[in-house]
Design a protein around this motif. Structure first.
Motif, mmCIF file in Angstrom:
data_model
loop_
_atom_site.group_PDB
_atom_site.id
_atom_site.type_symbol
_atom_site.label_atom_id
_atom_site.label_comp_id
_atom_site.label_asym_id
_atom_site.label_seq_id
_atom_site.Cartn_x
_atom_site.Cartn_y
_atom_site.Cartn_z
ATOM 1 N N HIS A 1 -17.512 15.381 -23.765
ATOM 2 C CA HIS A 1 -16.231 15.689 -24.406
ATOM 3 C C HIS A 1 -15.596 14.465 -25.044
ATOM 4 N N PHE A 2 -15.854 13.259 -24.486
ATOM 5 C CA PHE A 2 -15.170 12.054 -24.965
ATOM 6 C C PHE A 2 -15.973 11.364 -26.054
ATOM 7 N N THR A 3 -15.252 10.774 -27.013
ATOM 8 C CA THR A 3 -15.927 9.928 -27.994
ATOM 9 C C THR A 3 -15.464 8.497 -27.740
ATOM 10 N N SER A 4 -16.107 7.548 -28.405
ATOM 11 C CA SER A 4 -15.792 6.156 -28.092
ATOM 12 C C SER A 4 -14.403 5.759 -28.565
ATOM 13 N N ASN A 5 -13.806 6.498 -29.534
ATOM 14 C CA ASN A 5 -12.422 6.149 -29.835
ATOM 15 C C ASN A 5 -11.429 7.296 -29.630
ATOM 16 N N HIS A 6 -11.838 8.406 -29.013
ATOM 17 C CA HIS A 6 -10.868 9.451 -28.674
ATOM 18 C C HIS A 6 -11.194 10.003 -27.288
ATOM 19 N N HIS A 7 -10.455 9.522 -26.300
ATOM 20 C CA HIS A 7 -10.708 9.920 -24.918
ATOM 21 C C HIS A 7 -9.407 9.819 -24.144
ATOM 22 N N PHE A 8 -8.332 10.419 -24.702
ATOM 23 C CA PHE A 8 -7.013 10.216 -24.108
ATOM 24 C C PHE A 8 -6.919 10.772 -22.681
ATOM 25 N N GLY A 9 -7.596 11.877 -22.413
ATOM 26 C CA GLY A 9 -7.561 12.435 -21.054
ATOM 27 C C GLY A 9 -7.980 11.395 -20.033
ATOM 28 N N PHE A 10 -9.037 10.649 -20.354
ATOM 29 C CA PHE A 10 -9.502 9.604 -19.454
ATOM 30 C C PHE A 10 -8.462 8.494 -19.330
ATOM 31 N N GLU A 11 -7.870 8.114 -20.484
ATOM 32 C CA GLU A 11 -6.873 7.038 -20.430
ATOM 33 C C GLU A 11 -5.683 7.436 -19.566
ATOM 34 N N ALA A 12 -5.235 8.699 -19.717
ATOM 35 C CA ALA A 12 -4.110 9.174 -18.906
ATOM 36 C C ALA A 12 -4.459 9.103 -17.416
ATOM 37 N N ALA A 13 -5.698 9.509 -17.068
ATOM 38 C CA ALA A 13 -6.129 9.462 -15.667
ATOM 39 C C ALA A 13 -6.160 8.015 -15.172
ATOM 40 N N ALA A 14 -6.614 7.105 -16.017
ATOM 41 C CA ALA A 14 -6.690 5.695 -15.638
ATOM 42 C C ALA A 14 -5.291 5.110 -15.439
ATOM 43 N N TRP A 15 -4.345 5.447 -16.335
ATOM 44 C CA TRP A 15 -2.964 4.981 -16.165
ATOM 45 C C TRP A 15 -2.407 5.457 -14.826
ATOM 46 N N TYR A 16 -2.616 6.751 -14.545
ATOM 47 C CA TYR A 16 -2.099 7.347 -13.308
ATOM 48 C C TYR A 16 -2.710 6.645 -12.107
ATOM 49 N N TRP A 17 -4.013 6.344 -12.210
ATOM 50 C CA TRP A 17 -4.702 5.705 -11.098
ATOM 51 C C TRP A 17 -4.165 4.298 -10.848
ATOM 52 N N HIS A 18 -3.904 3.533 -11.906
ATOM 53 C CA HIS A 18 -3.329 2.192 -11.754
ATOM 54 C C HIS A 18 -1.949 2.284 -11.123
ATOM 55 N N PHE A 19 -1.172 3.300 -11.515
ATOM 56 C CA PHE A 19 0.156 3.517 -10.933
ATOM 57 C C PHE A 19 0.042 3.740 -9.420
ATOM 58 N N VAL A 20 -0.902 4.610 -9.005
ATOM 59 C CA VAL A 20 -1.136 4.896 -7.592
ATOM 60 C C VAL A 20 -1.512 3.610 -6.849
ATOM 61 N N ASP A 21 -2.320 2.774 -7.491
ATOM 62 C CA ASP A 21 -2.737 1.506 -6.894
ATOM 63 C C ASP A 21 -1.524 0.593 -6.682
ATOM 64 N N VAL A 22 -0.657 0.486 -7.700
ATOM 65 C CA VAL A 22 0.524 -0.378 -7.599
ATOM 66 C C VAL A 22 1.460 0.097 -6.491
ATOM 67 N N VAL A 23 1.658 1.422 -6.402
ATOM 68 C CA VAL A 23 2.520 1.955 -5.331
ATOM 69 C C VAL A 23 1.948 1.563 -3.974
ATOM 70 N N TRP A 24 0.618 1.648 -3.815
ATOM 71 C CA TRP A 24 0.005 1.256 -2.540
ATOM 72 C C TRP A 24 0.275 -0.211 -2.228
ATOM 73 N N LEU A 25 0.185 -1.090 -3.258
ATOM 74 C CA LEU A 25 0.419 -2.512 -3.019
ATOM 75 C C LEU A 25 1.833 -2.739 -2.475
ATOM 76 N N PHE A 26 2.820 -2.023 -3.042
ATOM 77 C CA PHE A 26 4.180 -2.124 -2.520
ATOM 78 C C PHE A 26 4.265 -1.594 -1.085
ATOM 79 N N LEU A 27 3.596 -0.458 -0.835
ATOM 80 C CA LEU A 27 3.597 0.124 0.512
ATOM 81 C C LEU A 27 2.995 -0.854 1.499
ATOM 82 N N TYR A 28 1.848 -1.430 1.113
ATOM 83 C CA TYR A 28 1.134 -2.324 2.026
ATOM 84 C C TYR A 28 1.981 -3.559 2.354
ATOM 85 N N ILE A 29 2.534 -4.170 1.292
ATOM 86 C CA ILE A 29 3.279 -5.420 1.518
ATOM 87 C C ILE A 29 4.551 -5.167 2.313
#
Lengths: 261, 91
Positions: free
Chosen positions: A226-254
């Protein structure tokens, strides 16, 4: 056949918004029936309806974009704004729970023994499983970035491997956290420590499950070309969300696991 | 409103881009399945007047009707349950 004179997407009439609203009604009234009348039937019906609506609504978005070509650059820009605004709203959601944690932990009341952690609470060792979980989420941030680079470089095999690894790390985190919850010497009912700990980490865990599911859907779409090398927004949105989840964990952990122990 | 005219979308840019193939490999990538997106694009761009949520015909209708039945039925059940719950308890 009519052709549009603009690059926006006028969607076909769809039943999912109203059925989604009805499903939300069933979930909320179902919670009431479960809490007060000990009957989970309406809640289960509501959750089932919610899942069906989510599946079909997002399936339709994939059809409209990948198969019908409606996601022009203008449309994609709108989706980017939308995802950023949504993640911002989630950040505020967690901010509330962190506020509650600091409210109680910065000035512990005499009822808690004037200390944090309160008297009688044996906190989890931050250098054990929580540290491993931190390493897991940080590693998954690396693998999801690796997957993104592989997609833009049109390297199918590596993209699939990297995204698969990311999903597996996400599930590993959830499994470890579930085990920690089971083995913890304190519960949500153990005063304000228990409340702040389990509500904050619990909602985070729910977001890890949501993020892992989003990434898994992206993996399946990646395999299906489904993804092409310059159009894959669904993946980018998932990656943004995943980084957000990671950052929240860092705050929780610290702050909750480490400073709060 | 109307659907955009039938254009092959994104085909030159597919992720198994031919510009990166090593010599000797077949033209079409078979790693974990072949690319069926162009075929699906033809199916979903048919001018049959069907909305996107019913475009595949029977399986779509079945899932839609099941969802509708559960949701409408559930809403009626919910209203009945709320009505009963709002009745005063007998002394």
């Amino acid at each position: 056949m009519a052709h549009q004179a603009h690059s926006y997407h006028m969607v076909d009439p769809s039943p999912w918004p109203i059925l989604g609203a009805a499903a939300a009604l069933l979930v909320t009234s179902g919670l009431t029936m479960w809490f007060h009348y000990n009957s989970p039937r309406l809640l289960i019906l509501g959750l089932l309806a919610t899942i069906l609506v989510m599946f079909q609504w997002w399936r339709d978005i994939v059809r409209e974009s990948t198969f019908q070509g409606h996601h022009t650059p203008m449309v994609q820009k709108g989706l980017r704004y939308g995802m950023v605004l949504f993640i911002t709203s989630e950040a505020f959601f967690f901010l509330g729970f962190f506020w509650a944690f600091f409210h109680s932990s910065l000035a512990p009341t005499p009822e808690l023994g004037g200390q944090w952690p309160p008297v009688g609470i044996k906190p989890l060792n931050p250098m054990e499983v929580p540290l491993l979980n931190t390493a897991i989420l940080l590693a998954s941030g690396v693998t999801v970035t690796w997957a993104h680079h592989s997609i833009t470089e049109a390297n199918r095999k590596q993209a699939i491997q990297a995204l698969l690894l990311t999903v597996l790390l996400g599930f590993y985190f959830t499994a470890l956290q579930a085990m920690e919850y089971y083995e913890a010497p304190f519960s949500i009912a153990d005063g304000v420590y228990g409340s702040t700990f389990f509500v904050a980490t619990g909602f985070h865990g729910l977001h890890v499950i949501i993020g892992s599911t989003f990434l898994l859907v992206c993996l399946l779409r990646l395999i299906k070309y489904h993804f092409t090398s310059n159009h894959h927004f669904g993946f980018e949105a998932a990656a943004w969300y995943w980084h957000f989840v990671d950052v929240v964990w860092l705050f929780l952990y610290i702050f909750i696991y480490w400073w709060g122990s | 409103q109307g659907l955009k005219p039938l254009i092959p979308t994104e085909s030159p840019d597919l992720i198994f881009g031919t510009s990166k193939l090593a010599p000797g490999l077949p033209a079409a990538d078979h790693y974990l399945g072949t690319n069926k997106v162009p075929d699906l694009q033809k199916v979903f761009q048919r001018s049959d007047g069907l909305p996107v949520h019913l475009k595949l015909g029977y399986p779509d209708r079945l899932l839609y009707r099941t969802t509708m039945a559960l949701t409408i039925g559930g809403t009626i059940y919910c209203l009945v349950a709320l009505f009963i719950a709002s009745q005063p308890k007998k002394q």
